[in-house]
Design a protein around this motif. Structure first.
Motif, PDB file in Angstrom:
ATOM      1  N   MET A 176      38.914  23.552  37.888  1.00 44.59           N
ATOM      2  CA  MET A 176      38.494  24.186  36.654  1.00 44.59           C
ATOM      3  C   MET A 176      37.457  23.324  35.958  1.00 44.59           C
ATOM      4  SD  MET A 176      41.779  25.697  34.808  1.00 44.59           S
ATOM      5  CE  MET A 176      42.960  26.674  35.634  1.00 44.59           C
ATOM      6  N   LYS A 177      36.623  23.987  35.191  1.00 46.31           N
ATOM      7  CA  LYS A 177      35.660  23.226  34.406  1.00 46.31           C
ATOM      8  C   LYS A 177      35.658  23.750  32.977  1.00 46.31           C
ATOM      9  CE  LYS A 177      31.998  25.976  36.432  1.00 46.31           C
ATOM     10  NZ  LYS A 177      30.762  25.973  37.153  1.00 46.31           N
ATOM     11  N   ALA A 178      35.218  22.914  32.068  1.00 46.27           N
ATOM     12  CA  ALA A 178      35.238  23.286  30.657  1.00 46.27           C
ATOM     13  C   ALA A 178      33.992  24.075  30.308  1.00 46.27           C
ATOM     14  CB  ALA A 178      35.326  22.036  29.793  1.00 46.27           C
ATOM     15  N   ASP A 179      34.167  25.080  29.439  1.00 45.71           N
ATOM     16  CA  ASP A 179      33.000  25.803  28.938  1.00 45.71           C
ATOM     17  C   ASP A 179      32.493  25.097  27.683  1.00 45.71           C
ATOM     18  OD1 ASP A 179      34.628  26.592  26.817  1.00 45.71           O
ATOM     19  OD2 ASP A 179      34.895  28.633  27.526  1.00 45.71           O
ATOM     20  N   GLN A 180      31.551  25.688  26.971  1.00 50.80           N
ATOM     21  CA  GLN A 180      30.936  25.035  25.811  1.00 50.80           C
ATOM     22  C   GLN A 180      31.939  24.744  24.698  1.00 50.80           C
ATOM     23  OE1 GLN A 180      27.726  27.620  24.745  1.00 50.80           O
ATOM     24  NE2 GLN A 180      26.393  26.849  26.370  1.00 50.80           N
ATOM     25  N   ARG A 181      33.015  25.510  24.637  1.00 52.03           N
ATOM     26  CA  ARG A 181      34.015  25.296  23.594  1.00 52.03           C
ATOM     27  C   ARG A 181      35.107  24.332  24.039  1.00 52.03           C
ATOM     28  NH1 ARG A 181      36.045  30.853  23.569  1.00 52.03           N
ATOM     29  NH2 ARG A 181      34.997  30.831  25.541  1.00 52.03           N
ATOM     30  N   GLY A 182      35.015  23.839  25.278  1.00 50.80           N
ATOM     31  CA  GLY A 182      36.033  22.921  25.776  1.00 50.80           C
ATOM     32  C   GLY A 182      37.181  23.623  26.470  1.00 50.80           C
ATOM     33  N   ALA A 183      37.177  24.962  26.484  1.00 49.63           N
ATOM     34  CA  ALA A 183      38.241  25.710  27.152  1.00 49.63           C
ATOM     35  C   ALA A 183      38.024  25.672  28.664  1.00 49.63           C
ATOM     36  CB  ALA A 183      38.252  27.155  26.657  1.00 49.63           C
ATOM     37  N   ARG A 184      39.100  25.707  29.410  1.00 48.78           N
ATOM     38  CA  ARG A 184      39.010  25.692  30.874  1.00 48.78           C
ATOM     39  C   ARG A 184      38.702  27.083  31.400  1.00 48.78           C
ATOM     40  NH1 ARG A 184      38.848  20.653  33.208  1.00 48.78           N
ATOM     41  NH2 ARG A 184      40.133  19.270  32.014  1.00 48.78           N
ATOM     42  N   SER A 185      37.815  27.146  32.398  1.00 45.64           N
ATOM     43  CA  SER A 185      37.498  28.421  33.037  1.00 45.64           C
ATOM     44  C   SER A 185      37.784  28.301  34.529  1.00 45.64           C
ATOM     45  CB  SER A 185      36.024  28.789  32.802  1.00 45.64           C
ATOM     46  OG  SER A 185      35.191  27.797  33.337  1.00 45.64           O
ATOM     47  N   GLU A 186      38.111  29.405  35.162  1.00 44.90           N
ATOM     48  CA  GLU A 186      38.420  29.416  36.585  1.00 44.90           C
ATOM     49  C   GLU A 186      37.165  29.163  37.404  1.00 44.90           C
ATOM     50  OE1 GLU A 186      41.387  29.749  38.236  1.00 44.90           O
ATOM     51  OE2 GLU A 186      42.260  29.565  36.242  1.00 44.90           O
ATOM     52  N   ILE A 187      37.327  28.448  38.515  1.00 51.71           N
ATOM     53  CA  ILE A 187      36.232  28.219  39.445  1.00 51.71           C
ATOM     54  C   ILE A 187      36.054  29.487  40.266  1.00 51.71           C
ATOM     55  CG2 ILE A 187      35.512  26.933  41.488  1.00 51.71           C
ATOM     56  CD1 ILE A 187      37.035  24.535  40.312  1.00 51.71           C
ATOM     57  N   VAL A 188      34.838  29.951  40.379  1.00 54.77           N
ATOM     58  CA  VAL A 188      34.544  31.132  41.184  1.00 54.77           C
ATOM     59  C   VAL A 188      34.241  30.669  42.597  1.00 54.77           C
ATOM     60  CG1 VAL A 188      33.000  33.096  41.506  1.00 54.77           C
ATOM     61  CG2 VAL A 188      33.668  32.389  39.194  1.00 54.77           C
ATOM     62  N   VAL A 189      35.046  31.118  43.555  1.00 53.48           N
ATOM     63  CA  VAL A 189      34.863  30.761  44.956  1.00 53.48           C
ATOM     64  C   VAL A 189      33.988  31.828  45.604  1.00 53.48           C
ATOM     65  CG1 VAL A 189      36.057  30.438  47.159  1.00 53.48           C
ATOM     66  CG2 VAL A 189      37.058  29.537  45.053  1.00 53.48           C
ATOM     67  N   ASP A 190      32.905  31.394  46.261  1.00 46.49           N
ATOM     68  CA  ASP A 190      31.989  32.334  46.906  1.00 46.49           C
ATOM     69  C   ASP A 190      32.518  32.846  48.236  1.00 46.49           C
ATOM     70  OD1 ASP A 190      30.009  32.141  44.874  1.00 46.49           O
ATOM     71  OD2 ASP A 190      29.402  30.221  45.714  1.00 46.49           O
ATOM     72  N   ALA A 191      33.274  32.007  48.952  1.00 41.34           N
ATOM     73  CA  ALA A 191      33.802  32.388  50.261  1.00 41.34           C
ATOM     74  C   ALA A 191      34.867  31.385  50.670  1.00 41.34           C
ATOM     75  CB  ALA A 191      32.681  32.424  51.302  1.00 41.34           C
ATOM     76  N   GLU A 192      35.539  31.696  51.768  1.00 41.40           N
ATOM     77  CA  GLU A 192      36.525  30.792  52.350  1.00 41.40           C
ATOM     78  C   GLU A 192      36.029  30.350  53.719  1.00 41.40           C
ATOM     79  OE1 GLU A 192      40.492  32.793  50.344  1.00 41.40           O
ATOM     80  OE2 GLU A 192      39.943  33.364  52.391  1.00 41.40           O
ATOM     81  N   LEU A 193      36.407  29.145  54.127  1.00 43.51           N
ATOM     82  CA  LEU A 193      36.092  28.641  55.466  1.00 43.51           C
ATOM     83  C   LEU A 193      37.383  28.344  56.202  1.00 43.51           C
ATOM     84  CD1 LEU A 193      33.138  26.088  55.111  1.00 43.51           C
ATOM     85  CD2 LEU A 193      33.082  28.367  56.103  1.00 43.51           C
ATOM     86  N   VAL A 194      37.459  28.827  57.444  1.00 48.48           N
ATOM     87  CA  VAL A 194      38.600  28.568  58.314  1.00 48.48           C
ATOM     88  C   VAL A 194      38.068  27.949  59.606  1.00 48.48           C
ATOM     89  CG1 VAL A 194      38.614  30.866  59.365  1.00 48.48           C
ATOM     90  CG2 VAL A 194      40.742  29.580  59.205  1.00 48.48           C
ATOM     91  N   ASN A 195      38.917  27.218  60.304  1.00 40.90           N
ATOM     92  CA  ASN A 195      38.500  26.522  61.533  1.00 40.90           C
ATOM     93  C   ASN A 195      37.307  25.616  61.258  1.00 40.90           C
ATOM     94  OD1 ASN A 195      40.492  27.789  63.097  1.00 40.90           O
ATOM     95  ND2 ASN A 195      39.193  29.569  63.384  1.00 40.90           N
ATOM     96  N   TRP A 196      37.325  24.953  60.117  1.00 36.29           N
ATOM     97  CA  TRP A 196      36.182  24.141  59.698  1.00 36.29           C
ATOM     98  C   TRP A 196      36.311  22.707  60.206  1.00 36.29           C
ATOM     99  CZ3 TRP A 196      37.382  19.967  56.676  1.00 36.29           C
ATOM    100  CH2 TRP A 196      38.615  19.992  56.025  1.00 36.29           C
ATOM    101  N   MET A 197      35.157  22.060  60.273  1.00 37.66           N
ATOM    102  CA  MET A 197      35.074  20.647  60.651  1.00 37.66           C
ATOM    103  C   MET A 197      33.911  20.026  59.891  1.00 37.66           C
ATOM    104  SD  MET A 197      33.492  21.285  64.430  1.00 37.66           S
ATOM    105  CE  MET A 197      34.296  22.867  64.596  1.00 37.66           C
ATOM    106  N   LEU A 198      33.922  18.709  59.794  1.00 32.75           N
ATOM    107  CA  LEU A 198      32.820  17.997  59.154  1.00 32.75           C
ATOM    108  C   LEU A 198      31.657  17.872  60.122  1.00 32.75           C
ATOM    109  CD1 LEU A 198      34.723  15.054  57.444  1.00 32.75           C
ATOM    110  CD2 LEU A 198      33.960  17.181  56.398  1.00 32.75           C
ATOM    111  N   VAL A 199      30.456  17.964  59.585  1.00 32.70           N
ATOM    112  CA  VAL A 199      29.232  17.736  60.355  1.00 32.70           C
ATOM    113  C   VAL A 199      28.454  16.653  59.614  1.00 32.70           C
ATOM    114  CG1 VAL A 199      27.079  18.741  61.192  1.00 32.70           C
ATOM    115  CG2 VAL A 199      29.159  20.143  61.107  1.00 32.70           C
TER     116      VAL A 199
END
Length: 96
Positions: free
Chosen positions: A1-24
């Protein structure tokens, strides 16, 4: 979560999910002393409609701290936010 201008917490918007992932890991083409970390995996639920489910992708460099990259985590790249699901059984990749 991140704070908005008033200091309130807002949900993180996830663009997609990754499965079977590895580092490159690869070398930054503009700074040969810098190693970049990206993710390769199968994308799911791409809310931006860029990729079909189960398409294999390699992300842009990860902006999240390396120790935070784990199954269940949410990570940021240059322009996207991903929820990481199951990690691949394959070894991470080192690209020269």
């Amino acid at each position: 979560m991140k704070a908005d201008q008033r200091g309130a917490r807002s949900e993180i918007v996830v663009d997609a999910e990754l499965v079977n992932w590895m580092l490159v890991r690869d070398i930054d083409p503009f700074d040969h002393a810098k190693v970049r970390v990206r993710l390769a995996g199968q994308i799911l639920k791409d809310r931006l409609g860029r990729f079909a489910d189960r398409s294999w992708i390699i992300t842009s460099p990860v902006r999240s701290r390396r120790h935070l990259i784990a199954a269940g985590a949410v990570v940021r790249t240059h322009g996207s936010t991903y929820r990481l699901l199951r990690r691949s059984d394959r070894e991470d990749l080192e690209l020269d």
